[in-house]
Design a protein around this motif. Structure first.
Motif, PDB file in Angstrom:
ATOM      1  N   THR A  25       0.928  -1.292  -0.015  1.00  0.00           N
ATOM      2  CA  THR A  25       0.017  -0.083  -0.082  1.00  0.00           C
ATOM      3  C   THR A  25       0.833   1.271   0.061  1.00  0.00           C
ATOM      4  O   THR A  25       0.289   2.329  -0.112  1.00  0.00           O
ATOM      5  CB  THR A  25      -1.027  -0.074   1.352  1.00  0.00           C
ATOM      6  N   GLY A  26       2.241   1.021   0.131  1.00  0.00           N
ATOM      7  CA  GLY A  26       3.175   2.288   0.005  1.00  0.00           C
ATOM      8  C   GLY A  26       3.094   2.804  -1.333  1.00  0.00           C
ATOM      9  O   GLY A  26       3.578   3.844  -1.493  1.00  0.00           O
ATOM     10  N   LEU A  27       2.434   2.179  -2.212  1.00  0.00           N
ATOM     11  CA  LEU A  27       2.183   2.725  -3.713  1.00  0.00           C
ATOM     12  C   LEU A  27       1.376   4.113  -3.751  1.00  0.00           C
ATOM     13  O   LEU A  27       1.266   4.604  -4.466  1.00  0.00           O
ATOM     14  CB  LEU A  27       1.703   1.465  -4.800  1.00  0.00           C
ATOM     15  N   ALA A  28       0.358   3.890  -2.650  1.00  0.00           N
ATOM     16  CA  ALA A  28      -0.661   5.019  -2.804  1.00  0.00           C
ATOM     17  C   ALA A  28      -0.153   6.519  -3.487  1.00  0.00           C
ATOM     18  O   ALA A  28      -0.713   6.795  -4.060  1.00  0.00           O
ATOM     19  CB  ALA A  28      -1.367   5.053  -1.534  1.00  0.00           C
ATOM     20  N   PRO A  29       0.671   7.119  -2.610  1.00  0.00           N
ATOM     21  CA  PRO A  29       1.091   8.422  -3.272  1.00  0.00           C
ATOM     22  C   PRO A  29       1.606   8.183  -4.521  1.00  0.00           C
ATOM     23  O   PRO A  29       1.458   9.296  -5.216  1.00  0.00           O
ATOM     24  CB  PRO A  29       1.922   9.050  -2.061  1.00  0.00           C
ATOM     25  N   PHE A  30       2.295   7.301  -5.059  1.00  0.00           N
ATOM     26  CA  PHE A  30       2.856   7.380  -6.440  1.00  0.00           C
ATOM     27  C   PHE A  30       1.886   7.195  -7.374  1.00  0.00           C
ATOM     28  O   PHE A  30       2.081   7.353  -8.522  1.00  0.00           O
ATOM     29  CB  PHE A  30       3.941   6.083  -6.126  1.00  0.00           C
ATOM     30  N   ARG A  31       0.822   6.354  -7.039  1.00  0.00           N
ATOM     31  CA  ARG A  31      -0.330   6.496  -7.962  1.00  0.00           C
ATOM     32  C   ARG A  31      -0.732   7.671  -8.286  1.00  0.00           C
ATOM     33  O   ARG A  31      -1.107   8.040  -9.542  1.00  0.00           O
ATOM     34  CB  ARG A  31      -1.584   5.564  -7.454  1.00  0.00           C
ATOM     35  N   GLY A  32      -0.946   8.457  -7.361  1.00  0.00           N
ATOM     36  CA  GLY A  32      -1.431   9.904  -7.512  1.00  0.00           C
ATOM     37  C   GLY A  32      -0.125  10.727  -8.382  1.00  0.00           C
ATOM     38  O   GLY A  32      -0.616  11.547  -9.432  1.00  0.00           O
ATOM     39  N   PHE A  33       0.904  10.507  -7.929  1.00  0.00           N
ATOM     40  CA  PHE A  33       2.008  11.101  -8.884  1.00  0.00           C
ATOM     41  C   PHE A  33       2.004  10.736 -10.428  1.00  0.00           C
ATOM     42  O   PHE A  33       2.100  11.478 -11.341  1.00  0.00           O
ATOM     43  CB  PHE A  33       3.568  10.779  -8.274  1.00  0.00           C
ATOM     44  N   ILE A  34       1.610   9.488 -10.402  1.00  0.00           N
ATOM     45  CA  ILE A  34       1.852   8.857 -12.014  1.00  0.00           C
ATOM     46  C   ILE A  34       0.487   9.574 -12.769  1.00  0.00           C
ATOM     47  O   ILE A  34       0.815   9.741 -13.875  1.00  0.00           O
ATOM     48  CB  ILE A  34       1.930   7.169 -11.902  1.00  0.00           C
ATOM     49  N   GLN A  35      -0.446   9.442 -12.116  1.00  0.00           N
ATOM     50  CA  GLN A  35      -1.862  10.101 -12.699  1.00  0.00           C
ATOM     51  C   GLN A  35      -1.370  11.550 -12.943  1.00  0.00           C
ATOM     52  O   GLN A  35      -1.908  11.823 -14.209  1.00  0.00           O
ATOM     53  CB  GLN A  35      -2.972   9.951 -11.917  1.00  0.00           C
TER      54      GLN A  35
ATOM     55  N   ASP B 288      -3.795  -3.355 -13.407  1.00  0.00           N
ATOM     56  CA  ASP B 288      -4.200  -3.016 -14.756  1.00  0.00           C
ATOM     57  C   ASP B 288      -3.831  -1.580 -14.979  1.00  0.00           C
ATOM     58  O   ASP B 288      -3.482  -1.006 -16.216  1.00  0.00           O
ATOM     59  CB  ASP B 288      -5.766  -3.216 -14.653  1.00  0.00           C
ATOM     60  N   GLU B 289      -4.022  -0.618 -14.156  1.00  0.00           N
ATOM     61  CA  GLU B 289      -4.023   0.835 -14.326  1.00  0.00           C
ATOM     62  C   GLU B 289      -2.218   1.014 -14.672  1.00  0.00           C
ATOM     63  O   GLU B 289      -1.968   2.035 -15.393  1.00  0.00           O
ATOM     64  CB  GLU B 289      -4.248   1.191 -12.987  1.00  0.00           C
TER      65      GLU B 289
ATOM     66  N   ILE C  17       5.194   5.501 -17.376  1.00  0.00           N
ATOM     67  CA  ILE C  17       6.401   4.833 -16.532  1.00  0.00           C
ATOM     68  C   ILE C  17       6.898   3.683 -16.856  1.00  0.00           C
ATOM     69  O   ILE C  17       6.592   2.943 -17.953  1.00  0.00           O
ATOM     70  CB  ILE C  17       5.514   4.259 -15.075  1.00  0.00           C
ATOM     71  N   THR C  18       8.453   3.609 -16.483  1.00  0.00           N
ATOM     72  CA  THR C  18       9.083   2.354 -16.521  1.00  0.00           C
ATOM     73  C   THR C  18       8.528   1.456 -15.218  1.00  0.00           C
ATOM     74  O   THR C  18       9.117   1.975 -14.080  1.00  0.00           O
ATOM     75  CB  THR C  18      10.448   2.791 -16.770  1.00  0.00           C
ATOM     76  N   LEU C  19       8.093   0.416 -15.291  1.00  0.00           N
ATOM     77  CA  LEU C  19       7.582  -0.509 -14.136  1.00  0.00           C
ATOM     78  C   LEU C  19       8.315  -1.552 -14.050  1.00  0.00           C
ATOM     79  O   LEU C  19       8.787  -2.219 -14.636  1.00  0.00           O
ATOM     80  CB  LEU C  19       6.287  -0.811 -14.508  1.00  0.00           C
ATOM     81  N   HIS C  20       8.907  -1.762 -12.722  1.00  0.00           N
ATOM     82  CA  HIS C  20       9.897  -3.010 -12.178  1.00  0.00           C
ATOM     83  C   HIS C  20       9.029  -3.555 -11.015  1.00  0.00           C
ATOM     84  O   HIS C  20       8.766  -2.780  -9.961  1.00  0.00           O
ATOM     85  CB  HIS C  20      11.230  -2.567 -11.658  1.00  0.00           C
ATOM     86  N   THR C  21       8.892  -4.933 -11.079  1.00  0.00           N
ATOM     87  CA  THR C  21       8.190  -5.425  -9.959  1.00  0.00           C
ATOM     88  C   THR C  21       8.930  -6.692  -9.407  1.00  0.00           C
ATOM     89  O   THR C  21       9.610  -7.042 -10.033  1.00  0.00           O
ATOM     90  CB  THR C  21       6.728  -5.995 -10.639  1.00  0.00           C
TER      91      THR C  21
END
Length: 179
Positions: A114-124, A156-157, A167-171
């Motif tokens: 859930t630490g992804l939360a603020p980054f989702r806003g940044f990416i949007q 999906d988003e 983005i460049t996504l690394h998982t």
């Protein structure tokens, strides 16, 4: 001390105890504020705020079920097609944790769970800038969780943002290995 119970559990276990309600209310501690990171950009969601929170549910040492105060309440607030919920919130700005003022500055984001939360806003936010045809720096996201099939929130988003070149996504998925 092994069987740690709160006041409601004691009253359930001992029905003969019937204190006046005003005495009970005096014993209760004040509910502390819950702080969640905003998981949306006002450029896309101008009239709403999205939050990302893990549901807290566990068994106490005594084997009693326990749930998070706020997350268990929020769980029932998922709107349907006709439902709309208004939840009072206090928005606290963080001047230190924000996007760079210049959109051309590249960003590296590391968001476990859930630490992804603020980054989702940044990416949007950055996606909106790019869709407007404005110059934008590189956006790199490192995201990790236990299981891809259960814990990869906003999968999906994020994949769509990756396909669009936002983005460049690394998982990394710690429990999805053969070891």
């Amino acid at each position: 001390m092994k069987d740690q119970r709160h006041i409601l559990q004691i009253l359930e276990d001992c029905p003969s105890i019937q204190p006046p309600i005003d005495h009970l209310l005096e014993l209760l501690p004040r509910l502390q504020a819950r702080y969640y990171s905003i998981a949306s950009s006002p450029k896309i969601h101008a009239r709403s705020i999205h939050v990302c929170a893990a549901l807290v549910s566990y068994k106490t040492r005594a084997g009693r079920p326990a749930e998070g105060v706020c997350t268990s309440w929020l769980e029932n607030m998922v709107p349907g097609e006709t439902d709309q919920f208004k939840i009072p919130v206090f928005v606290r700005r963080n001047q230190k944790f924000r996007l760079p003022r210049r959109a051309t500055v590249p960003i590296i984001m590391v968001g476990p769970g859930t630490g992804l939360a603020p980054f989702r806003g940044f990416i949007q936010h950055r996606a909106t800038i790019m869709r407007e045809g404005r110059e934008c720096g590189e956006n790199v996201l490192f995201f990790g969780c236990r299981h891809e099939s259960k814990d990869f929130i906003y999968k999906d988003e994020l994949k769509e943002f990756e396909k669009e070149g936002v983005i460049t996504l690394h998982t990394a998925f710690s429990r999805d290995t053969d070891k």
